[in-house]
Enzyme design. Structure first.
Site, PDB file in Angstrom:
ATOM      1  N   GLU A   1      34.086  42.008  53.276  1.00 18.44           N
ATOM      2  CA  GLU A   1      35.134  41.023  53.605  1.00 18.44           C
ATOM      3  C   GLU A   1      36.169  41.634  54.563  1.00 18.44           C
ATOM      4  O   GLU A   1      37.156  42.193  54.108  1.00 18.44           O
ATOM      5  CB  GLU A   1      35.798  40.544  52.325  1.00 18.44           C
ATOM      6  CG  GLU A   1      34.817  39.887  51.361  1.00 18.44           C
ATOM      7  CD  GLU A   1      35.464  39.375  50.089  1.00 18.44           C
ATOM      8  OE1 GLU A   1      36.709  39.223  50.050  1.00 18.44           O
ATOM      9  OE2 GLU A   1      34.746  39.146  49.117  1.00 18.44           O
TER      10      GLU A   1
ATOM     11  N   GLY B   1      30.852  45.578  47.958  1.00 12.51           N
ATOM     12  CA  GLY B   1      31.964  45.133  48.795  1.00 12.51           C
ATOM     13  C   GLY B   1      33.103  44.574  47.964  1.00 12.51           C
ATOM     14  O   GLY B   1      33.593  45.207  47.040  1.00 12.51           O
TER      15      GLY B   1
ATOM     16  N   TYR C   1      36.907  28.794  48.443  1.00 12.29           N
ATOM     17  CA  TYR C   1      38.104  28.869  47.606  1.00 12.29           C
ATOM     18  C   TYR C   1      39.082  29.814  48.299  1.00 12.29           C
ATOM     19  O   TYR C   1      38.765  30.372  49.362  1.00 12.29           O
ATOM     20  CB  TYR C   1      37.771  29.341  46.182  1.00 12.29           C
ATOM     21  CG  TYR C   1      36.711  30.412  46.087  1.00 12.29           C
ATOM     22  CD1 TYR C   1      36.973  31.731  46.446  1.00 12.29           C
ATOM     23  CD2 TYR C   1      35.426  30.102  45.645  1.00 12.29           C
ATOM     24  CE1 TYR C   1      36.011  32.710  46.359  1.00 12.29           C
ATOM     25  CE2 TYR C   1      34.446  31.078  45.554  1.00 12.29           C
ATOM     26  CZ  TYR C   1      34.739  32.387  45.910  1.00 12.29           C
ATOM     27  OH  TYR C   1      33.767  33.358  45.834  1.00 12.29           O
TER      28      TYR C   1
ATOM     29  N   GLU D   1      32.761  51.537  38.799  1.00 15.18           N
ATOM     30  CA  GLU D   1      33.354  51.837  37.501  1.00 15.18           C
ATOM     31  C   GLU D   1      32.634  52.988  36.811  1.00 15.18           C
ATOM     32  O   GLU D   1      31.439  53.218  37.019  1.00 15.18           O
ATOM     33  CB  GLU D   1      33.319  50.586  36.596  1.00 15.18           C
ATOM     34  CG  GLU D   1      34.241  49.465  37.045  1.00 15.18           C
ATOM     35  CD  GLU D   1      35.720  49.803  36.907  1.00 15.18           C
ATOM     36  OE1 GLU D   1      36.041  50.808  36.225  1.00 15.18           O
ATOM     37  OE2 GLU D   1      36.546  49.078  37.481  1.00 15.18           O
TER      38      GLU D   1
END
Length: 474
Positions: free
Chosen positions: A141, A98, A213, A70
């Site tokens: 990921e 990541g 999750y 950012e």
């Protein structure tokens, strides 16, 4: 004898001063600043005493070097984040690199050669020291999946080995505390097998956060919970792997010490569109649910969005998986609450895992105004459960039926629906889920010899390895 008693007293005093031996690791996301008020969130909103560790998500990578994502990471948010340690000098801060939207091609390129890995590691050391982070959290990921080639599995191990050695050398030469190396890792068995040399990285990393999750969501053809604790009684095939218990014990049984494993606790739920009058787990679904007014992502609601939905929805408890869900109209949400947290922490402590990881601190009701349950109701209860020395009695909810607005109702059954174009497909077949041999976007469910046809959501294909709709494999 007096010396022994003195040392015992000092040990007890030290434990009281340090609090719980369990880690409570909370992620902060640098895109939470873009949510509409009052859900907008920055490091200044963080309670520095809530979590033992805070992880800033996410940094990225450019030309094999760590880089900010950012525009205001370095100028504003990093300094605000580190200022929290002035209020709590025991707080540990890490920088995560990541995330789901990270381009794995850049990881593959970096990890492919010793020279590129050294460039990355050197940049990480300098960057962490410059902005006063205590370590790096590797959140790629995933190695070996989503476009990452099989050799990245071993390259990930080598990267950690070389990074650890570099961190040791740097700490020795500077006299500063050694930087930490942690990782957030997959919870799905197939992704774990493809991406990690489990025992090897378990020896090297300081701790490992298992992302227990996103087991189910709008990508599935039927309703299923985002983060079930246990296997469901109706789970078949690879679906029996899609629960927190299996994931945590798979990592543990394959070589990672229990005390290094942190179990993921989501402060959000996954929403799904119902496609029939059935409403319970396994009901036919047709994609992601509506976007929340603040998080603005289809199929994803923060806890502060869920609790407002619950006021007019039917709320139910999945007894075999120890988690709740709710529905209203064609919206279905699988979420966590303080009751499911109680069951999960009880399990975590019984297995002697190292603690909990929260995704994320900014998705809880941090103001306490949405849910009227106090500030950070989920994380506050999680902290209390981890810190208590009393046995956790997970006896909630006592009423396992559904309720709407305080009144009880009977859960709606969820058999597959029909009719279907190919009503002879299941003739002679056992009950289960089968691919349509002529069309990869479709599949059949067989029940009692009857055939029920379904289509995957747009862009997804039926995957026989998980008996679910999945993204195309590269």
């Amino acid at each position: 004898m007096r010396k022994v008693l003195l040392w015992m007293g000092l040990a007890i005093l030290l434990q009281l001063q340090l609090g719980s031996a369990y880690k409570l690791v909370c992620y902060f996301t640098n895109w939470a600043q873009y949510r509409p008020d009052p859900a907008k969130y920055s490091p200044n909103n963080i309670d520095p005493y809530l979590c033992t560790h805070l992880i800033y998500a996410f940094a990225t990578m450019k030309e094999n070097k760590i880089a900010p994502f950012e525009w205001n990471d370095e100028s504003r948010f990093f300094p605000e984040f580190q200022a929290l340690k002035k209020r709590n000098n025991r707080l540990v801060t890490l920088l995560a690199i990541g995330g789901w939207n990270f381009d794995m091609k850049t990881f593959t390129q970096m990890a492919a050669s010793q020279a590129n890995r050294k460039t990355f590691i050197d940049s990480v050391v300098a960057y962490l020291r410059k902005f006063e982070f205590d370590g790096i959290d590797l959140d790629f990921e995933y190695p070996g999946s989503r476009g990452s080639p099989p050799e990245d599995k071993h390259h990930f191990t080598i990267l950690i080995q070389e990074m650890l050695e570099a961190f040791k050398v740097e700490a020795t030469s500077t006299g500063k505390p050694q930087l930490l190396i942690t990782a957030a890792v997959a919870a799905g068995k197939g992704t774990i097998d493809a991406g990690y040399e489990i025992a090897e990285i378990g020896k090297l990393l300081d701790f490992i956060s298992v992302m227990t999750y996103d087991f189910h969501g709008g990508w599935d053809p039927v309703t299923g919970h985002n983060s079930p604790l246990y296997q469901g009684s109706t789970d078949q095939g690879d679906m029996k792997y899609f629960n927190s218990k299996y994931a945590m014990e798979y990592w543990n049984n394959n070589g990672v010490p229990a005390e290094k494993l942190l179990m993921g606790f989501p402060t959000y739920g996954r929403t799904i569109k119902l496609s029939s009058s059935a409403t319970s787990v396994g009901a036919p679904a047709s994609g992601a649910g509506s976007a929340g007014p603040y998080t603005r992502e289809a199929g994803f609601w923060a806890y502060y969005e869920i609790c407002t939905f619950l006021r007019s929805a039917s709320v139910c408890w999945i007894n075999d998986q120890k988690v709740p869900y709710a529905y209203k109209g064609n919206e279905w949400a699988g979420f966590d609450n303080v009751c499911s947290y109680k069951h999960k922490v009880k399990y975590l402590k019984e297995k002697k895992f190292g603690g909990a990881m929260v995704w994320t601190i900014d998705l809880d009701d941090f103001l306490g105004t949405f849910c009227n349950e106090g500030k950070y109701p989920l994380i506050t209860e999680l902290k209390r459960l981890l810190e208590t020395n009393e046995p956790i009695v997970a006896d909630c909810p006592k009423d396992q039926s559904c309720y709407t607005g305080g009144g009880t109702t009977t859960p709606t059954p969820s058999p597959p629906t029909g009719p279907t174009p190919n009503n002879k497909f299941c003739s002679g077949k056992e009950d289960g889920t089968y691919a349509d041999p002529a069309d990869r976007t479709k599949f059949y469910m067989c029940a009692g010899g009857r055939t029920y046809s379904f289509s995957c959501p747009t862009t997804l294909l039926f995957d026989e390895s998980c008996t679910c709709c999945n993204y195309p494999k590269y």
